[in-house]
Design a protein around this motif. Structure first.
Motif, PDB file in Angstrom:
ATOM      1  N   SER A 205       7.477   3.253   1.645  1.00 48.66           N
ATOM      2  CA  SER A 205       6.240   3.318   2.424  1.00 48.66           C
ATOM      3  C   SER A 205       6.556   3.024   3.878  1.00 48.66           C
ATOM      4  CB  SER A 205       5.202   2.319   1.896  1.00 48.66           C
ATOM      5  OG  SER A 205       4.826   2.636   0.569  1.00 48.66           O
ATOM      6  N   ILE A 206       5.701   3.533   4.760  1.00 42.09           N
ATOM      7  CA  ILE A 206       5.843   3.304   6.194  1.00 42.09           C
ATOM      8  C   ILE A 206       4.550   2.676   6.701  1.00 42.09           C
ATOM      9  CG2 ILE A 206       6.106   4.400   8.450  1.00 42.09           C
ATOM     10  CD1 ILE A 206       7.860   6.465   7.182  1.00 42.09           C
ATOM     11  N   TYR A 207       4.693   1.605   7.470  1.00 38.68           N
ATOM     12  CA  TYR A 207       3.544   0.865   7.976  1.00 38.68           C
ATOM     13  C   TYR A 207       3.513   0.961   9.501  1.00 38.68           C
ATOM     14  CZ  TYR A 207       4.121  -1.188   3.334  1.00 38.68           C
ATOM     15  OH  TYR A 207       4.284  -1.359   1.978  1.00 38.68           O
TER      16      TYR A 207
ATOM     17  N   ALA B 147      -8.344 -14.051   5.694  1.00 44.25           N
ATOM     18  CA  ALA B 147      -8.156 -12.614   5.864  1.00 44.25           C
ATOM     19  C   ALA B 147      -6.707 -12.273   5.556  1.00 44.25           C
ATOM     20  CB  ALA B 147      -8.527 -12.192   7.284  1.00 44.25           C
ATOM     21  N   GLN B 148      -6.434 -10.973   5.491  1.00 39.41           N
ATOM     22  CA  GLN B 148      -5.072 -10.503   5.245  1.00 39.41           C
ATOM     23  C   GLN B 148      -4.801  -9.304   6.137  1.00 39.41           C
ATOM     24  OE1 GLN B 148      -4.193  -9.358   1.192  1.00 39.41           O
ATOM     25  NE2 GLN B 148      -2.021  -9.807   1.444  1.00 39.41           N
ATOM     26  N   THR B 149      -3.593  -9.281   6.694  1.00 41.01           N
ATOM     27  CA  THR B 149      -3.220  -8.194   7.586  1.00 41.01           C
ATOM     28  C   THR B 149      -2.765  -6.973   6.781  1.00 41.01           C
ATOM     29  OG1 THR B 149      -0.957  -9.022   7.733  1.00 41.01           O
ATOM     30  CG2 THR B 149      -2.525  -9.800   9.383  1.00 41.01           C
ATOM     31  N   GLU B 150      -2.928  -5.813   7.396  1.00 43.85           N
ATOM     32  CA  GLU B 150      -2.440  -4.577   6.809  1.00 43.85           C
ATOM     33  C   GLU B 150      -2.097  -3.608   7.940  1.00 43.85           C
ATOM     34  OE1 GLU B 150      -6.723  -2.329   6.040  1.00 43.85           O
ATOM     35  OE2 GLU B 150      -5.687  -3.298   4.373  1.00 43.85           O
ATOM     36  N   GLY B 151      -1.226  -2.669   7.661  1.00 48.66           N
ATOM     37  CA  GLY B 151      -0.852  -1.700   8.669  1.00 48.66           C
ATOM     38  C   GLY B 151      -2.027  -0.797   9.028  1.00 48.66           C
ATOM     39  N   ALA B 152      -2.067  -0.389  10.295  1.00 50.52           N
ATOM     40  CA  ALA B 152      -3.124   0.528  10.695  1.00 50.52           C
ATOM     41  C   ALA B 152      -3.036   1.813   9.875  1.00 50.52           C
ATOM     42  CB  ALA B 152      -3.024   0.823  12.190  1.00 50.52           C
ATOM     43  N   ARG B 153      -1.823   2.211   9.562  1.00 46.67           N
ATOM     44  CA  ARG B 153      -1.591   3.299   8.619  1.00 46.67           C
ATOM     45  C   ARG B 153      -0.527   2.847   7.641  1.00 46.67           C
ATOM     46  NH1 ARG B 153      -1.170   8.981  12.009  1.00 46.67           N
ATOM     47  NH2 ARG B 153      -3.304   9.032  12.826  1.00 46.67           N
TER      48      ARG B 153
ATOM     49  N   VAL C  30       5.246   9.856   9.394  1.00 44.64           N
ATOM     50  CA  VAL C  30       4.693   9.213  10.588  1.00 44.64           C
ATOM     51  C   VAL C  30       5.716   8.205  11.095  1.00 44.64           C
ATOM     52  CG1 VAL C  30       2.278   9.488   9.911  1.00 44.64           C
ATOM     53  CG2 VAL C  30       3.529   7.417   9.237  1.00 44.64           C
ATOM     54  N   ALA C  31       5.534   7.758  12.321  1.00 45.02           N
ATOM     55  CA  ALA C  31       6.378   6.696  12.865  1.00 45.02           C
ATOM     56  C   ALA C  31       5.844   5.341  12.412  1.00 45.02           C
ATOM     57  CB  ALA C  31       6.404   6.772  14.388  1.00 45.02           C
ATOM     58  N   GLY C  32       6.758   4.381  12.245  1.00 42.44           N
ATOM     59  CA  GLY C  32       6.334   3.048  11.837  1.00 42.44           C
ATOM     60  C   GLY C  32       7.492   2.254  11.262  1.00 42.44           C
ATOM     61  N   THR C  33       7.149   1.162  10.592  1.00 41.84           N
ATOM     62  CA  THR C  33       8.147   0.270   9.988  1.00 41.84           C
ATOM     63  C   THR C  33       8.288   0.598   8.514  1.00 41.84           C
ATOM     64  OG1 THR C  33       7.553  -1.475  11.549  1.00 41.84           O
ATOM     65  CG2 THR C  33       8.797  -2.127   9.600  1.00 41.84           C
TER      66      THR C  33
END
Length: 403
Positions: free
Chosen positions: A195-197, A62-68, A170-173
């Protein structure tokens, strides 16, 4: 002149040396090697098999991805004069990220404001004349329309000026900046800046193939089929937070023959980053009466899957088995073993069917029945550590004294 003869002791020494050399020469020509000591049974570690209950699971990549994963784009064009954030840091919604040159938009705003003020004055002047029937109603209506257009242009100019400061939607990394200071950004297709994750929670995307889907009714997995979700990290450890399925594809991919799924995991400490390759373990139930054998002890060939067992007679006995899925570092053995079997888990490269072995528990010292006996060692001397054994002797005589 009377000849001199060697002494008798020298003659005896020469005869003895010649005899020893001849014996060694004959032994070398015959090609025979002296027999070594007999080898005892090979010490091996064994596991005593007992049936167990283990959870059934499916483990896939599998591979991870940001919720947004939100793209940050410029709404107006211009030269980037400053980057206002540190790449990779966490930002809040509305935080300034880039500054585009404001000067052209300040000028455009001033022009729009002057035009809007002019049209507003004209509309107010004609209003009284229209009420007095001094001008045609159309002239007043045209003035009002021109004023409305000027006010709209003023509002657009104000927005354009505000958009020169690009903020986080949005808030994020934050990710890497696509454009740096001094670059020209064009509104439209060339407007991506970064981009923001959102990484808490984090999503994990994966798919199940035909062989995995065949284990479920109807050839597809449903929410009720999944009892739990675990995440296996690259080092083999299991992520401490349990997951949950938040997406199940309603169709099978016709190109790959897979069903897409997505799981969600809490990630408050930011241990998981978008883009990581991990393994997802879907817990689907429990299986009773199976055996666990270390992966290193299972031998897979083209014809069968085998384990080596130590029989009651102390000899190696290969055993064909039916292997299921992995459970941690062990194979789940579905058939071929019974309670009490002793599976050998080390020295597999040295084993041969029927060879004698000395089994012992893992971590225990070899020395069970049939183990090779230890050789006798010479007892140490009591007088100061010096050996009291007699020195080795030789059959060769002492050299003769000179005459």
């Amino acid at each position: 002149m009377t000849p001199t003869f060697p002494p008798r002791r020298k003659i005896a020494a020469l005869i003895t040396s010649t005899a020893v050399a001849g014996a060694l020469l004959l032994a070398g020509c015959s090609g025979e090697k002296p027999a070594g000591p007999a080898m005892g049974p090979l010490p091996v570690s064994v596991l005593d098999m007992q049936p167990q209950r283990v959870p059934t699971s499916i483990e896939v990549m599998a591979q991870t991805e940001g919720a947004r994963e939100t793209e940050v784009r410029a709404r107006v064009g211009g030269i980037i004069v400053k980057r206002l954030y540190q790449e990779g840091e966490t930002v809040k919604a509305g935080q300034a990220l880039f500054q585009i040159d404001r000067a052209p938009y300040e000028i455009a705003l001033a022009e729009a404001k002057a035009k809007a003020e002019q049209t507003a004055r004209e509309a107010n002047r004609l209003k009284g004349l229209a009420e007095a029937k001094a001008i045609a109603q159309k002239d007043y209506d045209d003035a009002r329309s021109a004023d409305a257009l000027a006010q709209a242009a003023l509002r657009q100019a104000e927005l354009n000026l505000s958009w020169t400061t690009v903020t986080a939607p949005v808030a994020g990394t934050t990710g890497r900046a696509v454009k740096s200071e001094g670059n020209l950004v064009v509104a439209g297709s060339d407007s991506l800046l970064t981009s923001i994750y959102q990484t808490n929670p984090i999503w994990v995307r994966f798919s199940l193939g035909e062989s995995d889907l065949a284990r479920f009714a109807g050839g597809r997995v449903t929410a009720k089929d999944v009892k739990g979700v675990q995440l296996v990290l690259a080092d083999g450890s299991v992520y401490e937070k349990p997951g949950r399925i938040n997406f199940l594809a309603s169709n099978i991919d016709t190109t790959l023959g897979t069903q897409g799924l997505r799981a969600e995991f809490d990630n408050p400490e930011q241990r998981l980053l978008p883009g990581q390759f991990v393994r997802v373990r879907l817990l689907t139930g429990e299986r009773d009466g199976v055996f666990l054998v270390p992966q290193s002890a299972v031998i897979q060939t083209e014809k069968a899957t085998l384990v080596m067992t130590a029989g009651d007679d102390g000899k190696v006995a290969p055993r064909p088995v039916q292997a299921g899925e992995w459970h941690g570092k062990d194979w789940v053995i579905l058939g071929g073993l019974k309670a009490g079997d002793k599976v050998i888990i080390d020295n597999l490269m040295k084993l041969k069917p029927g060879a004698p072995v000395a089994p012992h528990a893992p971590g225990a010292q070899p020395g069970g029945p049939g183990a090779a006996p230890a050789k006798d060692a010479a007892a140490p001397a009591k007088d100061g550590g010096q050996s009291t054994a007699a020195p080795a002797t030789t059959d060769a005589p002492a050299p003769a004294k000179k005459d």
